[in-house]
Design a protein around this motif. Structure first.
Motif, PDB file in Angstrom:
ATOM      1  N   SER A  43      24.437  -0.275  89.318  1.00  0.00           N
ATOM      2  CA  SER A  43      23.908  -0.784  88.048  1.00  0.00           C
ATOM      3  C   SER A  43      23.652   0.310  87.022  1.00  0.00           C
ATOM      4  O   SER A  43      23.523   0.028  85.832  1.00  0.00           O
ATOM      5  CB  SER A  43      22.620  -1.572  88.295  1.00  0.00           C
ATOM      6  N   SER A  44      23.586   1.566  87.446  1.00  0.00           N
ATOM      7  CA  SER A  44      23.323   2.647  86.495  1.00  0.00           C
ATOM      8  C   SER A  44      23.862   3.970  87.045  1.00  0.00           C
ATOM      9  O   SER A  44      24.231   4.068  88.215  1.00  0.00           O
ATOM     10  CB  SER A  44      21.815   2.771  86.224  1.00  0.00           C
ATOM     11  N   GLY A  45      23.909   4.952  86.179  1.00  0.00           N
ATOM     12  CA  GLY A  45      24.291   6.300  86.580  1.00  0.00           C
ATOM     13  C   GLY A  45      25.708   6.423  87.111  1.00  0.00           C
ATOM     14  O   GLY A  45      26.640   5.812  86.594  1.00  0.00           O
ATOM     15  N   ILE A  46      25.853   7.214  88.161  1.00  0.00           N
ATOM     16  CA  ILE A  46      27.164   7.478  88.746  1.00  0.00           C
ATOM     17  C   ILE A  46      27.777   6.208  89.304  1.00  0.00           C
ATOM     18  O   ILE A  46      28.976   5.963  89.165  1.00  0.00           O
ATOM     19  CB  ILE A  46      27.054   8.561  89.845  1.00  0.00           C
ATOM     20  N   GLY A  47      26.973   5.354  89.931  1.00  0.00           N
ATOM     21  CA  GLY A  47      27.481   4.101  90.473  1.00  0.00           C
ATOM     22  C   GLY A  47      28.082   3.218  89.406  1.00  0.00           C
ATOM     23  O   GLY A  47      29.135   2.608  89.597  1.00  0.00           O
ATOM     24  N   ARG A  48      27.417   3.143  88.260  1.00  0.00           N
ATOM     25  CA  ARG A  48      27.948   2.359  87.134  1.00  0.00           C
ATOM     26  C   ARG A  48      29.275   2.951  86.667  1.00  0.00           C
ATOM     27  O   ARG A  48      30.243   2.226  86.435  1.00  0.00           O
ATOM     28  CB  ARG A  48      26.939   2.330  85.993  1.00  0.00           C
ATOM     29  N   SER A  49      29.331   4.262  86.530  1.00  0.00           N
ATOM     30  CA  SER A  49      30.559   4.928  86.090  1.00  0.00           C
ATOM     31  C   SER A  49      31.704   4.687  87.070  1.00  0.00           C
ATOM     32  O   SER A  49      32.839   4.442  86.658  1.00  0.00           O
ATOM     33  CB  SER A  49      30.330   6.429  85.920  1.00  0.00           C
ATOM     34  N   LEU A  50      31.405   4.755  88.350  1.00  0.00           N
ATOM     35  CA  LEU A  50      32.439   4.503  89.362  1.00  0.00           C
ATOM     36  C   LEU A  50      32.907   3.048  89.314  1.00  0.00           C
ATOM     37  O   LEU A  50      34.100   2.775  89.443  1.00  0.00           O
ATOM     38  CB  LEU A  50      31.916   4.857  90.745  1.00  0.00           C
ATOM     39  N   ALA A  51      31.980   2.118  89.134  1.00  0.00           N
ATOM     40  CA  ALA A  51      32.348   0.702  89.038  1.00  0.00           C
ATOM     41  C   ALA A  51      33.238   0.460  87.821  1.00  0.00           C
ATOM     42  O   ALA A  51      34.243  -0.255  87.896  1.00  0.00           O
ATOM     43  CB  ALA A  51      31.095  -0.162  88.973  1.00  0.00           C
ATOM     44  N   LEU A  52      32.897   1.063  86.693  1.00  0.00           N
ATOM     45  CA  LEU A  52      33.707   0.925  85.479  1.00  0.00           C
ATOM     46  C   LEU A  52      35.102   1.512  85.684  1.00  0.00           C
ATOM     47  O   LEU A  52      36.098   0.927  85.260  1.00  0.00           O
ATOM     48  CB  LEU A  52      33.017   1.588  84.288  1.00  0.00           C
ATOM     49  N   LEU A  93      18.483  -2.015  99.026  1.00  0.00           N
ATOM     50  CA  LEU A  93      19.194  -1.479 100.191  1.00  0.00           C
ATOM     51  C   LEU A  93      18.361  -0.520 101.035  1.00  0.00           C
ATOM     52  O   LEU A  93      18.833  -0.032 102.060  1.00  0.00           O
ATOM     53  CB  LEU A  93      20.493  -0.818  99.745  1.00  0.00           C
ATOM     54  N   THR A  94      17.114  -0.270 100.626  1.00  0.00           N
ATOM     55  CA  THR A  94      16.256   0.568 101.463  1.00  0.00           C
ATOM     56  C   THR A  94      15.623  -0.235 102.588  1.00  0.00           C
ATOM     57  O   THR A  94      15.100   0.341 103.539  1.00  0.00           O
ATOM     58  CB  THR A  94      15.138   1.238 100.635  1.00  0.00           C
ATOM     59  N   PRO A  99      21.634  -4.134 104.660  1.00  0.00           N
ATOM     60  CA  PRO A  99      23.083  -4.056 104.907  1.00  0.00           C
ATOM     61  C   PRO A  99      23.636  -5.311 105.585  1.00  0.00           C
ATOM     62  O   PRO A  99      24.707  -5.809 105.219  1.00  0.00           O
ATOM     63  CB  PRO A  99      23.239  -2.824 105.800  1.00  0.00           C
ATOM     64  N   ARG A 100      22.892  -5.847 106.538  1.00  0.00           N
ATOM     65  CA  ARG A 100      23.332  -7.073 107.209  1.00  0.00           C
ATOM     66  C   ARG A 100      23.333  -8.239 106.226  1.00  0.00           C
ATOM     67  O   ARG A 100      24.252  -9.056 106.212  1.00  0.00           O
ATOM     68  CB  ARG A 100      22.419  -7.371 108.404  1.00  0.00           C
ATOM     69  N   GLU A 101      22.311  -8.323 105.375  1.00  0.00           N
ATOM     70  CA  GLU A 101      22.244  -9.399 104.377  1.00  0.00           C
ATOM     71  C   GLU A 101      23.420  -9.301 103.408  1.00  0.00           C
ATOM     72  O   GLU A 101      24.027 -10.320 103.065  1.00  0.00           O
ATOM     73  CB  GLU A 101      20.928  -9.330 103.607  1.00  0.00           C
ATOM     74  N   LEU A 102      23.736  -8.096 102.991  1.00  0.00           N
ATOM     75  CA  LEU A 102      24.862  -7.902 102.072  1.00  0.00           C
ATOM     76  C   LEU A 102      26.177  -8.307 102.747  1.00  0.00           C
ATOM     77  O   LEU A 102      27.016  -8.977 102.135  1.00  0.00           O
ATOM     78  CB  LEU A 102      24.914  -6.457 101.591  1.00  0.00           C
ATOM     79  N   HIS A 103      26.336  -7.920 103.982  1.00  0.00           N
ATOM     80  CA  HIS A 103      27.526  -8.317 104.743  1.00  0.00           C
ATOM     81  C   HIS A 103      27.612  -9.837 104.831  1.00  0.00           C
ATOM     82  O   HIS A 103      28.674 -10.425 104.603  1.00  0.00           O
ATOM     83  CB  HIS A 103      27.495  -7.698 106.138  1.00  0.00           C
ATOM     84  N   LEU A 116      34.665   0.795  99.882  1.00  0.00           N
ATOM     85  CA  LEU A 116      33.213   0.905  99.779  1.00  0.00           C
ATOM     86  C   LEU A 116      32.884   2.207  99.082  1.00  0.00           C
ATOM     87  O   LEU A 116      33.325   3.279  99.498  1.00  0.00           O
ATOM     88  CB  LEU A 116      32.562   0.882 101.167  1.00  0.00           C
ATOM     89  N   ILE A 117      32.107   2.084  98.005  1.00  0.00           N
ATOM     90  CA  ILE A 117      31.548   3.264  97.349  1.00  0.00           C
ATOM     91  C   ILE A 117      30.046   3.190  97.595  1.00  0.00           C
ATOM     92  O   ILE A 117      29.343   2.416  96.951  1.00  0.00           O
ATOM     93  CB  ILE A 117      31.890   3.310  95.848  1.00  0.00           C
ATOM     94  N   ASN A 118      29.595   3.961  98.559  1.00  0.00           N
ATOM     95  CA  ASN A 118      28.212   3.894  99.011  1.00  0.00           C
ATOM     96  C   ASN A 118      27.392   4.874  98.189  1.00  0.00           C
ATOM     97  O   ASN A 118      27.240   6.030  98.543  1.00  0.00           O
ATOM     98  CB  ASN A 118      28.162   4.208 100.495  1.00  0.00           C
ATOM     99  N   ASN A 119      26.842   4.391  97.073  1.00  0.00           N
ATOM    100  CA  ASN A 119      26.202   5.244  96.100  1.00  0.00           C
ATOM    101  C   ASN A 119      24.705   4.990  95.962  1.00  0.00           C
ATOM    102  O   ASN A 119      24.045   5.673  95.187  1.00  0.00           O
ATOM    103  CB  ASN A 119      26.905   5.035  94.741  1.00  0.00           C
ATOM    104  N   ALA A 120      24.156   4.036  96.681  1.00  0.00           N
ATOM    105  CA  ALA A 120      22.737   3.724  96.538  1.00  0.00           C
ATOM    106  C   ALA A 120      21.893   4.912  96.986  1.00  0.00           C
ATOM    107  O   ALA A 120      22.171   5.538  97.996  1.00  0.00           O
ATOM    108  CB  ALA A 120      22.381   2.491  97.356  1.00  0.00           C
ATOM    109  N   GLY A 121      20.903   5.212  96.182  1.00  0.00           N
ATOM    110  CA  GLY A 121      20.025   6.341  96.497  1.00  0.00           C
ATOM    111  C   GLY A 121      18.625   5.861  96.843  1.00  0.00           C
ATOM    112  O   GLY A 121      18.293   4.697  96.729  1.00  0.00           O
ATOM    113  N   ILE A 122      17.822   6.795  97.285  1.00  0.00           N
ATOM    114  CA  ILE A 122      16.427   6.460  97.655  1.00  0.00           C
ATOM    115  C   ILE A 122      15.500   6.968  96.580  1.00  0.00           C
ATOM    116  O   ILE A 122      15.616   8.021  96.072  1.00  0.00           O
ATOM    117  CB  ILE A 122      16.072   7.085  99.013  1.00  0.00           C
TER     118      ILE A 122
END
Length: 122
Positions: A43-52, A93-94, A99-103, A116-122
């Motif tokens: 939704s933001s940052g690097i993840g947003r850029s990668l999605a775009l 995702l913390t 992960p199981r719910e998303l699956h 899969l672009i696993n970009n979620a941070g803590i």
């Protein structure tokens, strides 16, 4: 073979490679229509850029990120700019079960993920 013939020959090979690359791009787009790229933290940052960038390349996108207006805004931006199929899930995702719910959400909605672009941070 003269030096000028080599230049022509080299140019023809390059032209052939370019045609093959364009052909492969078309085939990839056709095949990618049934599959999705899952971007966590999209939704933001690097993840947003990668999605775009993935959407720009014709990939369908699944965004998984924290609930908030950024997630929906990113999805709207991708649809308006690139017109690819996009799905988004507001999920933290913390959490251990996330992960199981998303699956399960992907399975329930018959969404096939091939990247899969696993970009979620803590």
């Amino acid at each position: 073979m003269s030096p000028s013939d080599r230049v022509v020959d080299k140019y023809n090979k390059t032209n052939c490679y370019e045609r093959n690359f364009v052909y492969l791009q078309r085939i990839t787009r056709i095949r990618m229509q049934k599959y999705f790229t899952l971007v966590t933290g999209g939704s933001s940052g690097i993840g947003r850029s990668l999605a775009l960038e993935c959407a720009k390349r014709g990939m369908n996108i699944i965004l998984a990120a924290l609930p908030g207006p950024e997630l929906e805004n990113t999805a709207r931006d991708i649809i308006s700019q690139y017109g690819t199929d996009i799905r988004y899930f507001a999920i933290d995702l913390t959490c251990l079960e996330a992960p199981r719910e998303l699956h399960d959400l992907c399975v329930e909605n018959n969404l096939k993920v091939n990247f899969l672009i696993n970009n979620a941070g803590i």
